[in-house]
Design a protein around this motif. Structure first.
Motif, PDB file in Angstrom:
ATOM      1  N   LEU A 193      36.648  27.434  45.318  1.00 12.58           N
ATOM      2  CA  LEU A 193      35.759  28.595  45.267  1.00 12.58           C
ATOM      3  C   LEU A 193      35.896  29.317  43.930  1.00 12.58           C
ATOM      4  O   LEU A 193      34.901  29.692  43.298  1.00 12.58           O
ATOM      5  N   VAL A 194      37.148  29.487  43.498  1.00 15.57           N
ATOM      6  CA  VAL A 194      37.389  30.125  42.197  1.00 15.57           C
ATOM      7  C   VAL A 194      36.677  29.341  41.104  1.00 15.57           C
ATOM      8  O   VAL A 194      36.034  29.897  40.213  1.00 15.57           O
ATOM      9  N   GLY A 195      36.764  28.005  41.209  1.00 13.73           N
ATOM     10  CA  GLY A 195      36.115  27.164  40.206  1.00 13.73           C
ATOM     11  C   GLY A 195      34.616  27.380  40.186  1.00 13.73           C
ATOM     12  O   GLY A 195      34.002  27.545  39.121  1.00 13.73           O
ATOM     13  N   ILE A 196      34.002  27.351  41.375  1.00 13.66           N
ATOM     14  CA  ILE A 196      32.551  27.491  41.442  1.00 13.66           C
ATOM     15  C   ILE A 196      32.124  28.844  40.889  1.00 13.66           C
ATOM     16  O   ILE A 196      31.184  28.950  40.084  1.00 13.66           O
ATOM     17  N   LEU A 197      32.822  29.872  41.328  1.00 15.40           N
ATOM     18  CA  LEU A 197      32.463  31.216  40.857  1.00 15.40           C
ATOM     19  C   LEU A 197      32.693  31.343  39.361  1.00 15.40           C
ATOM     20  O   LEU A 197      31.891  31.946  38.636  1.00 15.40           O
ATOM     21  N   GLY A 205      45.776  32.639  44.085  1.00 15.43           N
ATOM     22  CA  GLY A 205      45.923  33.905  44.800  1.00 15.43           C
ATOM     23  C   GLY A 205      45.469  33.708  46.237  1.00 15.43           C
ATOM     24  O   GLY A 205      45.789  32.689  46.867  1.00 15.43           O
ATOM     25  N   PRO A 206      44.677  34.625  46.761  1.00  7.66           N
ATOM     26  CA  PRO A 206      44.238  34.504  48.150  1.00  7.66           C
ATOM     27  C   PRO A 206      43.036  33.586  48.324  1.00  7.66           C
ATOM     28  O   PRO A 206      42.661  33.260  49.443  1.00  7.66           O
ATOM     29  N   LEU A 207      42.427  33.169  47.219  1.00  7.69           N
ATOM     30  CA  LEU A 207      41.181  32.410  47.323  1.00  7.69           C
ATOM     31  C   LEU A 207      41.431  30.910  47.189  1.00  7.69           C
ATOM     32  O   LEU A 207      42.377  30.478  46.539  1.00  7.69           O
ATOM     33  N   GLU A 208      40.532  30.131  47.764  1.00 10.43           N
ATOM     34  CA  GLU A 208      40.596  28.685  47.607  1.00 10.43           C
ATOM     35  C   GLU A 208      40.268  28.307  46.176  1.00 10.43           C
ATOM     36  O   GLU A 208      39.341  28.853  45.579  1.00 10.43           O
ATOM     37  N   THR A 262      26.380  18.610  47.721  1.00 15.03           N
ATOM     38  CA  THR A 262      25.926  19.636  48.663  1.00 15.03           C
ATOM     39  C   THR A 262      27.101  20.270  49.393  1.00 15.03           C
ATOM     40  O   THR A 262      27.037  21.439  49.782  1.00 15.03           O
ATOM     41  N   ASP A 263      28.192  19.523  49.565  1.00 20.22           N
ATOM     42  CA  ASP A 263      29.395  20.117  50.151  1.00 20.22           C
ATOM     43  C   ASP A 263      29.895  21.265  49.291  1.00 20.22           C
ATOM     44  O   ASP A 263      30.293  22.319  49.792  1.00 20.22           O
ATOM     45  N   ILE A 264      29.858  21.053  47.973  1.00 24.71           N
ATOM     46  CA  ILE A 264      30.338  22.095  47.062  1.00 24.71           C
ATOM     47  C   ILE A 264      29.436  23.327  47.159  1.00 24.71           C
ATOM     48  O   ILE A 264      29.916  24.461  47.183  1.00 24.71           O
ATOM     49  N   VAL A 265      28.117  23.090  47.266  1.00 23.77           N
ATOM     50  CA  VAL A 265      27.207  24.228  47.444  1.00 23.77           C
ATOM     51  C   VAL A 265      27.564  24.995  48.704  1.00 23.77           C
ATOM     52  O   VAL A 265      27.542  26.224  48.751  1.00 23.77           O
ATOM     53  N   GLY A 266      27.927  24.229  49.738  1.00 25.32           N
ATOM     54  CA  GLY A 266      28.275  24.851  51.007  1.00 25.32           C
ATOM     55  C   GLY A 266      29.486  25.761  50.924  1.00 25.32           C
ATOM     56  O   GLY A 266      29.699  26.600  51.795  1.00 25.32           O
ATOM     57  N   ASP A 267      30.292  25.584  49.864  1.00 24.80           N
ATOM     58  CA  ASP A 267      31.496  26.405  49.747  1.00 24.80           C
ATOM     59  C   ASP A 267      31.235  27.789  49.179  1.00 24.80           C
ATOM     60  O   ASP A 267      32.141  28.617  49.135  1.00 24.80           O
ATOM     61  N   LEU A 268      30.021  28.017  48.708  1.00 24.41           N
ATOM     62  CA  LEU A 268      29.748  29.340  48.142  1.00 24.41           C
ATOM     63  C   LEU A 268      29.901  30.400  49.229  1.00 24.41           C
ATOM     64  O   LEU A 268      29.582  30.162  50.388  1.00 24.41           O
ATOM     65  N   PRO A 269      30.373  31.584  48.833  1.00 23.18           N
ATOM     66  CA  PRO A 269      30.547  32.626  49.847  1.00 23.18           C
ATOM     67  C   PRO A 269      29.192  33.145  50.334  1.00 23.18           C
ATOM     68  O   PRO A 269      28.230  33.143  49.581  1.00 23.18           O
ATOM     69  N   LEU A 270      29.125  33.562  51.550  1.00 24.21           N
ATOM     70  CA  LEU A 270      27.948  34.185  52.165  1.00 24.21           C
ATOM     71  C   LEU A 270      26.766  33.218  52.283  1.00 24.21           C
ATOM     72  O   LEU A 270      26.332  32.864  53.349  1.00 24.21           O
TER      73      LEU A 270
END
Lengths: 366, 434, 143
Positions: free
Chosen positions: A309-313, A303-306, A162-170
């Protein structure tokens, strides 16, 4: 159907039901349904295998419901009670846990074989889409069910997930609170997951499964492009030939479940303590491990992103592309585009397998 | 140079010199001016300078009591007249007067309460009961008085780990005198410190740093130090070993030992070199200790003949249950309820070692039997778990046989069906025949 | 053909046996076990006049020991007897009216609060009810 001359002295029960329920079309379907018989027919069995194992889950799940209590105070104790005091409780529970894993394994084999044999081509696009939804539901079943015994591993695996879900943007923060029933994992989370696992997901799955099975009957089994090119395939009758072969497979699965439950009964674990530090080597269930390992291998920033986050996206985007394959691949399943998609499919299988194996080989430490 | 400027310059220079010489208020001590420290710290004679060193660490200094607090006199007087008896100067007490010197304040409850609402009030009356005080009254100067143990200049609080009376330092402080060299010519034992260091109490305090373990003063008292007599010994040990002490005090053995002139707990456990007691101590034959008093065939001997086997029976029962449960756990079976029973049985074993001190056959056997019962229940659970494990495998094997048979039969049927290429009738209930 | 009939019969037999192998555990599972509940919430700790005022008793409460104390005014108190320091079993000292742990000299008052020594937390308190001829100890609601 009665043979010989003259009306029967008394109508049989089959006729009785038929008049009232209108089973005649079903009987005709069963009698006439045929399945292509060729060198890839082996892969046709995996959908039915997944269905069989899902049936095992429903049956054992209902039985477990008679003893399980879904509160943080009592969940672990009720599972312990089940494992030690209830007759064959250990068996029902171990079958439920093992069959969950086997079912997802079968579902993945089913999906990958469908992909590589290009069974998603028109007119079966909706079948494919409903299948992807079913896979998502199966993973949700697995994720929600895993927390229910309320042991240490489950608690922390859920926390990480659930922590990983929490990392999604917006939407991440909202989704995290929605899943957990709050900011932290508490008894409220357990209740919520329980409701999802035994009511919401089964209801949705029933509907989607119904659609999926109806569509499979409607369109029949797809023949892979390579076999198609060789001319019209031999066919075998569904009842009894294909079905009996199905049953041999299901019996084998039953045997495997008996073996696993007796030799490797599912562990009780240690009761979850929210205040204790996380034990080393926390890992989600094996079917999530490849995603987990992918995230672990990414650098902390791209780059500028964590990195995470890049992984999840990235995984999300890959999943989307995968789901849209019927619309992106060649309609006939031939030509260079088709070959490209076959290669992508093979690569996906290799990647997922590799990531899973690596995670276990490295013991959770990259 | 103008005279005004010269004068100013000299004043500055003079002040600078004065400061350099350390005249004026000395480093942040209380009271603000303490002439005693100031003068004495600058003297030549070592004997007079020594008390001023490190005075800030003294517990009295920390309570704003300077030299005058004990020795009297006037700390504001910068001259020798500060030491005028008319101003209350008491000087250095003689050896035999030191105790009363300190007691002047420390035995005064009203005064002590000013510094601590819950003070320790020293009692001269108590001190007079001690061997040390009695010897001092006889004129013996080689005996401990306040300053020998508490130190002097500076006197550190007993909570300070550097203090000689800090709990972990007490044994070595006592051993400063209570050793063979110092005590030469006296008829006292001198092996106490060596024995204590080998003991379980000594190891706990000195090696593990466990300040709840007893030091010399825990058993002998602080200021009224005496070797405890028989009855007192079990009270002393019973301060910490409550249950054993209570049971022993109510037992017949306590009175018997007193009559025999033996020394309570020490009879079996020793005093300075107390070791962890072992189960072998319970027996009338060596290395057991009961044989010290109980001859063969005496009622006591007959009682041990009952107790000792019960004891070992309980231990072996626990060991058996433990090995059965562990075997079951290794095989993956749940043994939680068996483990709980085993823990209760182990608790009974721990308990019986205390109940032993009642020396009452009935009490002891009750605990032993209860423990043995629990241990055998635990063993039964272990056996049941192992049986269960075996049955599971048998059940699995049988079901696999059936499954494989059915698979084989189905495959045979499929083969036969398709070899003939003729539609085969379905298995199951026969169709309605026409 | 005899062989076909034989095989058919064998298949039916094997199928029925398998059905029994599946049905038997399910049916046994459905029958509730002897101890119907997973968590122990109440226990009859003592008979009504078993304890004299100013005495105590340790009793099993589920898998853990509990302590039942009858104070000198005749009233009962009950706590978990598991010391919150290192899980030794505590006892009652009537003379000092405290609950005491012999292992490391931990002391709790008659409300179960840890007042001296190493224990970091109070003892869990239980409710006591006199029901019929028994003194029944029960975990408080929500515990």
């Amino acid at each position: 159907m009665p043979g010989g001359g003259g009306p029967p002295a008394r109508p049989g029960w089959r006729e009785w039901l038929d008049v009232r329920l209108g089973l005649e079309p079903l009987r005709r379907l069963a009698e006439h349904k045929e399945v292509p018989a060729h060198r890839h027919t082996f892969w046709y069995y995996w959908g039915g295998m997944t269905l069989f194992l899902f049936g095992v889950q429903v049956a054992t799940g209902i039985l477990l419901l008679l003893y399980y209590r879904a509160s943080a105070d009592e969940a672990y104790e009720s599972v312990r009670f089940l494992m030690t005091q209830v007759s064959f409780g250990w068996l029902i529970r171990s079958i439920h846990s093992w069959s969950a894993n086997l079912m997802i394994g079968a579902a993945l084999i089913h999906m990958f074989s469908v992909f590589l044999l290009k069974a998603y081509r028109g007119p079966r696009e909706v079948t494919w889409l409903s299948g992807m939804v079913l896979l998502g539901l199966a993973l949700a079943f697995g994720f929600s069910g895993y927390l229910l015994p309320w042991n240490e591993l489950a608690f922390f695996a859920t926390k990480v997930g659930t922590d990983i879900v929490g990392d999604l943007p917006l939407v991440g923060r909202f989704l995290l609170r929605f899943l957990r029933g709050g900011d932290q994992i508490t008894g409220g989370t357990l209740t919520r997951f329980f409701g999802v696992h035994v009511a919401i997901l089964p209801a949705i799955a029933t509907v989607i499964l119904g659609v999926h099975l109806y569509l499979v009957q409607r369109h029949g089994m797809s023949v892979p492009p390579g076999v198609e090119a060789a001319g019209p395939a031999r066919r075998m009758r569904f009842v009894p030939n294909f079905l009996m072969r199905d049953m041999v497979g299901w019996l084998a699965a039953l045997g495997v479940l008996a073996l696993l439950s007796a030799l490797f009964p599912w562990e009780l674990g240690v009761k979850a303590d929210p205040y204790a530090p996380a034990p080393a080597g926390i890992r989600p269930e094996w079917y999530f491990v490849w995603m987990f390992q992918t995230l672990k291998l990414l650098p902390s920033h791209v780059g500028p992103l964590e990195g995470e986050l890049v992984g999840i996206l990235g995984i999300g985007a890959a999943g989307l592309v995968w789901t849209l394959a019927p619309f992106l691949d060649d309609a006939e399943g031939r030509g260079p585009r088709a070959r490209l998609w076959s290669m992508l499919g093979a690569l996906a299988v290799v990647y997922v397998t590799l990531m899973t194996v690596l995670s276990y080989a490295w013991g959770g430490n990259p | 140079m103008k005279p005004a400027r010269a004068l100013a310059g000299a004043a500055v220079l003079g002040a600078w010199v004065a400061l350099a010489l350390g005249v004026g208020p000395v480093r942040g001590q209380a009271p603000a001016t303490d002439s005693c420290l100031e003068c004495h710290s600058q003297l030549d004679e070592e004997r007079l300078v020594k008390p001023t060193r490190n005075f800030a660490a003294d517990v009295h200094a920390q309570h704003r009591l300077g030299c005058a607090g004990c020795h009297g006199g006037d700390p504001k007087d910068m001259d020798v007249t500060a030491m005028d008896p008319g101003k209350g100067f008491r000087g250095v007490p003689g050896y035999e007067q030191i105790a009363e010197f300190c007691a002047r304040c420390h035995a005064d409850a009203e005064l002590m309460k000013r510094y601590n609402p819950q003070p320790y009030i020293f009692s001269m009356a108590e001190f007079r009961t001690s061997v040390h005080c009695k010897k001092i009254a006889e004129g013996d100067k080689k005996v401990a008085t306040c300053t020998n143990c508490h130190g002097v200049h500076p006197i550190l609080s007993r909570k300070d780990p550097k203090s000689p009376v800090y709990k972990a330092n007490v044994p070595s402080t006592c051993a400063r005198c209570h050793n063979a060299d110092y005590m030469k010519g006296r008829k006292v034992r001198t092996d106490q410190y060596a024995l204590y260091r080998r003991s379980v109490h000594g190891k706990a305090l000195l090696e593990k740093g466990d300040v709840s373990a007893p030091a010399c003063n825990s058993c002998h008292g602080n200021h009224g130090a005496v070797p405890p007599n028989t009855q007192n010994i079990s009270l002393v040990c019973g301060n910490c070993h409550g249950r054993e002490g209570e049971l022993f005090a109510a037992s017949r053995v306590r009175d018997a030992l007193e009559l025999a002139g033996k020394r309570g707990c020490v009879t079996c456990h020793g005093n300075h070199d107390v070791q962890v007691p072992t189960d072998e101590m319970v027996s009338t034959r060596p290395p057991g200790l009961c044989g010290q008093c109980h001859w063969p065939n005496s009622p006591g001997d007959k009682a041990t003949a009952l107790i000792v086997p019960g004891f070992h029976g309980l231990k072996s029962g626990i060991a058996e249950a433990e090995s059965l449960l562990r075997l079951a756990e290794e095989k993956g079976m749940e043994t939680a309820s068996g483990r709980e029973l085993l823990k209760q049985a182990s608790d009974q074993l721990v308990s019986v070692r205390a109940v032993l001190h009642s020396f009452d056959r009935v009490q002891i056997m009750t605990v032993l039997n209860e423990g043995a019962g629990l241990a055998s229940q635990a063993a039964r659970q272990g056996r049941a778990a192992l049986l269960d494990w075996r049955n599971r495998r048998i059940g699995m094997a049988l079901s696999l046989v059936v499954i494989l048979a059915l698979m084989g039969l189905l495959i045979a049927r499929i083969r036969r069906m398709e070899r003939g290429a003729a539609p085969a009738p379905e298995g199951g209930a026969p169709q309605a025949r026409g | 053909m005899k062989r076909r009939d034989f095989l058919g019969w064998m298949t039916r037999l094997a199928g029925t046996t398998l059905g029994a192998f599946v049905l038997y555990p399910v049916l046994r599972f459905l029958v509730p076990p002897r101890i119907p509940e997973a968590v122990t919430r109440r226990v009859a700790a003592a008979r009504k006049d078993e304890l004299k005022p100013g005495s105590f008793k340790t009793f099993p409460f589920g898998s853990q020991p509990g302590i039942l104390i009858r104070t000198s005014d005749g009233r009962y108190r009950a706590f978990s007897a598991v010391c919150t320091h290192l899980a030794c079993t505590v006892q009652y000292r009537a003379a000092d009216q405290v609950i005491w742990c012999a292992c490391h000299n931990g002391i709790y008052d008659l409300e179960g609060r840890n007042v001296s020594g190493p224990p970091p937390r109070p003892l869990d308190r239980y409710e006591v009810h006199e029901v019929g001829g028994d003194v029944v100890v029960e975990k408080p609601k929500g515990a």
